[in-house]
Design an enzyme around this catalytic site. Structure first.
Site, PDB file in Angstrom:
ATOM      1  N   HIS A  84      -3.018   0.807   0.481  1.00 16.48           N
ATOM      2  CA  HIS A  84      -2.998   0.467  -0.938  1.00 16.48           C
ATOM      3  C   HIS A  84      -3.989   1.343  -1.702  1.00 16.48           C
ATOM      4  O   HIS A  84      -4.889   0.838  -2.372  1.00 16.48           O
ATOM      5  CB  HIS A  84      -3.350  -1.031  -1.088  1.00 16.48           C
ATOM      6  CG  HIS A  84      -2.940  -1.647  -2.402  1.00 16.48           C
ATOM      7  ND1 HIS A  84      -3.579  -1.350  -3.568  1.00 16.48           N
ATOM      8  CD2 HIS A  84      -1.994  -2.554  -2.710  1.00 16.48           C
ATOM      9  CE1 HIS A  84      -3.042  -2.066  -4.553  1.00 16.48           C
ATOM     10  NE2 HIS A  84      -2.069  -2.798  -4.052  1.00 16.48           N
ATOM     11  N   GLU A 136      -7.467  -2.933   1.225  1.00 24.94           N
ATOM     12  CA  GLU A 136      -6.939  -2.146   0.114  1.00 24.94           C
ATOM     13  C   GLU A 136      -8.002  -1.134  -0.296  1.00 24.94           C
ATOM     14  O   GLU A 136      -9.191  -1.321  -0.002  1.00 24.94           O
ATOM     15  CB  GLU A 136      -6.602  -3.059  -1.065  1.00 24.94           C
ATOM     16  CG  GLU A 136      -7.815  -3.673  -1.751  1.00 24.94           C
ATOM     17  CD  GLU A 136      -7.761  -3.577  -3.274  1.00 24.94           C
ATOM     18  OE1 GLU A 136      -7.372  -2.521  -3.799  1.00 24.94           O
ATOM     19  OE2 GLU A 136      -8.146  -4.553  -3.932  1.00 24.94           O
TER      20      GLU A 136
HETATM   21 ZN    ZN Z   1      -1.457  -4.611  -5.155  1.00 30.72          ZN
END
Ligand code: ZN
Ligand code: ZN
Length: 617
Positions: A415, A204
């Site tokens: 993300h 992420e």
């Molecule tokens: Zn998340």
């Protein structure tokens, strides 16, 4: 094929709707199955028809689904995928995620169906049926999805039960982080993974460009704001999500109230949140060490100062602090309280998390002070508005730290926002010299991994290496060079000690030693000239080999094959077997030799004669 194929159906250059398809070792894995908070149309869920192309069911295409944690942007589309689109395969998640995700899914369903009146949405029964397909896993437990595919969960911090998943099929492996943080907070520990060296790390990158100030500063600011407000007799509203920051901020206020001997009441809206706190008690092993230690004499989730909220107290006069759901003021109790308190400048609202566009939370954070809270009724917001980021994501420093921790061959960012990703991408390339990808949704990335060749290593060599490692290298992190001979025999490749290799091949040991030094006048220039001439000469002679001159004046001939005849005429033994000719690879390096020596050596190499020692001068 040793290729890894990745295509994000969500979270590609975006935050929300995490859903990444990975193909490795012939297996197809879906990483997360989330929804997008910012959309109400069909962009809310991933486009699963992309997988089937309209032919067959998802079960035929996907070997397993892995859910990293209970946040809806990671699991919100799961019942829709498994029960409405149709997926019969296994779904993996940690035990706390399995316990908490259905509560959040039911809550989300209620808001969407009951309040917004949506039809064609998943039902409570579907959530239950979906959960039947879930296999709960423990941390560090290797789970075999089938004979070739294995997965393993690691602690990710972030929220209760959040996991990073290591996936392996054949020689290829992927580490998927989900959401994580690299610093412990008041209720959870920091993410940790061993040096698993995945072919690809998918991480992420929510805070890709942020190096955050210390948590301590943010906590101090938070407590200061709360204290200032109650001192002037005002009320503090803290809209929270049911799980995560709420528990952390409760622990923070609880100890502050103790320390400062404050008597002002703190309320916590019950229902979902109370249930959630119970899960922290239930999964105490997933919290941080401090809580585990304190738990022996006092449960940190049993609060002395914090009481359940009662609707009647909204209108009570005087100071108070209230935690209420939901976090973005898009309905429910937090919005109800906000409407009552927002017109007094004495009061304060503290937003501890991110708000999606379209919510009241987002409006007040973007500075709007006149808001239509009910149709036709515009209210002027006079209460103080504070944003304090308590989101538990790794910042740029933390992401780099994780990359160093697991030592991947390639990195992929998901993300996060595209622009911010570019910054981190160049940082990863520059500082770590790794290939880094950040595909958009629907964009396929193919990563060819370096083919690896299994080599057996002799015990003798291994022992020798460990001995060196113990004494000579105080930093075990540094890679060490092992000197050995690579032997190819009987269609096997083995790394042996030189002596062992010679024995295996039945070869006598011989040494190449050159001690000749050429004394030349006009040293510097002449040496260089000699070297250049020698280099050119060798290059001509060994046209099929790589002959290079290095900048520091050495000539390197790589992988020159030296033919060493067994029992060459000079040795005493003779069994008459002249057919066994073995070859070995050597690297020759020398400097400042004269031309005659060069050509003599070449003759030696070409004819396979045992090279004699050449005396100096
Ligand atoms: Zn998340
Ligand atoms: Zn999350």
């Amino acid at each position: 094929m040793p290729d890894i194929k990745i295509v994000p159906l969500g979270a590609g250059q975006d935050v929300g709707r995490s859903c990444i398809l990975v193909t490795l070792g012939g297996k197809n894995i879906m990483l997360d199955c989330g929804m997008h908070m910012g959309f109400n149309d069909d962009r809310r869920f991933p486009d699963f028809s992309y997988i089937t192309g309209g032919k067959g069911t998802l079960t035929e295409y996907i070997d397993c689904v892995i859910i990293s944690h209970f946040h809806l942007d990671h699991c919100g589309a799961l019942p829709y995928m498994s029960e409405m689109v149709g997926f019969e395969g296994p779904i993996y998640m940690t035990h706390p995620t399995k316990a908490i995700a259905p509560i959040l899914l039911e809550d989300y369903r209620k808001i969407t169906v009951d309040k917004k009146g949506e039809v064609n949405f998943f039902t409570s029964q579907m959530i239950k049926d979906c959960l039947k397909k879930v296999v709960a896993v423990n941390l560090h437990q290797t789970v075999f999805v089938d004979d070739e595919l294995q997965i393993k969960a690691y602690y990710a911090g972030h929220v209760l039960g959040a996991g990073m998943f290591y996936i392996r099929a054949g020689t290829e492996s992927v580490l998927y982080t989900g959401d994580y943080n690299m610093t412990p907070d008041r209720h959870l520990g920091a993410a940790w993974v061993d040096k698993c060296r995945p072919t690809l790390l998918i991480t992420e990158s929510t805070y890709a460009t942020t190096i955050r100030d210390s948590k301590r500063c943010r906590e101090r600011d938070f407590l200061k704001k709360v204290h200032e407000t109650i001192e002037r007799g005002g009320k503090v509203l803290i809209p929270v999500f049911a799980l995560g920051r709420a528990q952390e901020l409760c622990i923070l206020l609880e100890s502050y109230w103790d320390r400062m001997n404050l008597k002002v009441p703190i309320y916590f809206s019950t229902g979902l949140t109370e249930k959630a706190t119970n899960y922290y008690k239930l999964f105490i092993t997933w919290t941080n060490q401090k809580i585990k230690n304190t738990f022996v004499d006092r449960n940190l989730f049993e609060f002395k100062h914090i009481k359940p909220f009662n609707r009647a107290t909204i209108d009570n006069p005087g100071a108070m602090v209230v935690f209420a759901t939901p976090g973005m003021l898009h309905g429910g109790l937090s919005l109800e309280i906000f409407k009552k308190w927002c017109t007094s400048e004495k009061n304060t609202i503290i937003m501890p998390g991110y708000c999606v566009a379209g919510t009241v939370g987002h409006k007040i954070l973007s500075g709007m002070r006149k808001i239509e809270l009910q149709p036709g009724k515009i209210v002027e917001i006079k209460m103080q508005v504070q944003y304090m980021s308590f989101s538990a994501h790794a910042d740029a420093k933390g992401i780099m730290q994780l990359i160093r921790m697991c030592e991947p061959e390639n990195v992929m960012l998901v993300h996060g926002e595209a622009k911010k990703m570019e910054f981190l991408k160049s940082k990863i390339k520059q500082e770590l010299n790794l290939d880094c990808f950040n595909p958009a949704n629907g964009e396929t990335v193919v990563i060819s991994s370096r083919p690896s060749l299994p080599v057996d290593m002799s015990l003798k060599l291994l022992k020798h290496k460990t001995e060196i490692g113990d004494s000579a290298s105080p930093t075990p992190k540094c890679s060490r060079i092992i000197h050995g001979a690579l032997l190819m025999k009987d269609s096997k490749i083995r790394l042996l000690e030189q002596e062992e290799a010679l024995q295996e091949l039945g070869l006598p040991k011989h040494e190449l030693r050159f001690t000749s030094t050429v004394m030349l006048q006009n040293a510097c220039r002449s040496e260089k000239l000699t070297m250049t001439r020698l280099h050119d000469h060798l290059k001509k002679l060994l046209s099929t080999h790589s002959v290079k001159m290095t900048s520091d004046g050495h000539i390197l001939i790589e992988s020159v094959l030296v033919k060493a005849q067994k029992n060459a005429e000079s040795t005493t033994e003779s069994d008459g077997d002249d057919s066994s000719i073995a070859t070995k690879s050597i690297l020759v390096s020398w400097s400042y030799e004269d031309e005659d020596l060069g050509s003599y050596l070449m003759e030696t190499l070409k004819n396979g004669l045992p090279p004699p020692t050449i005396k100096a001068k």
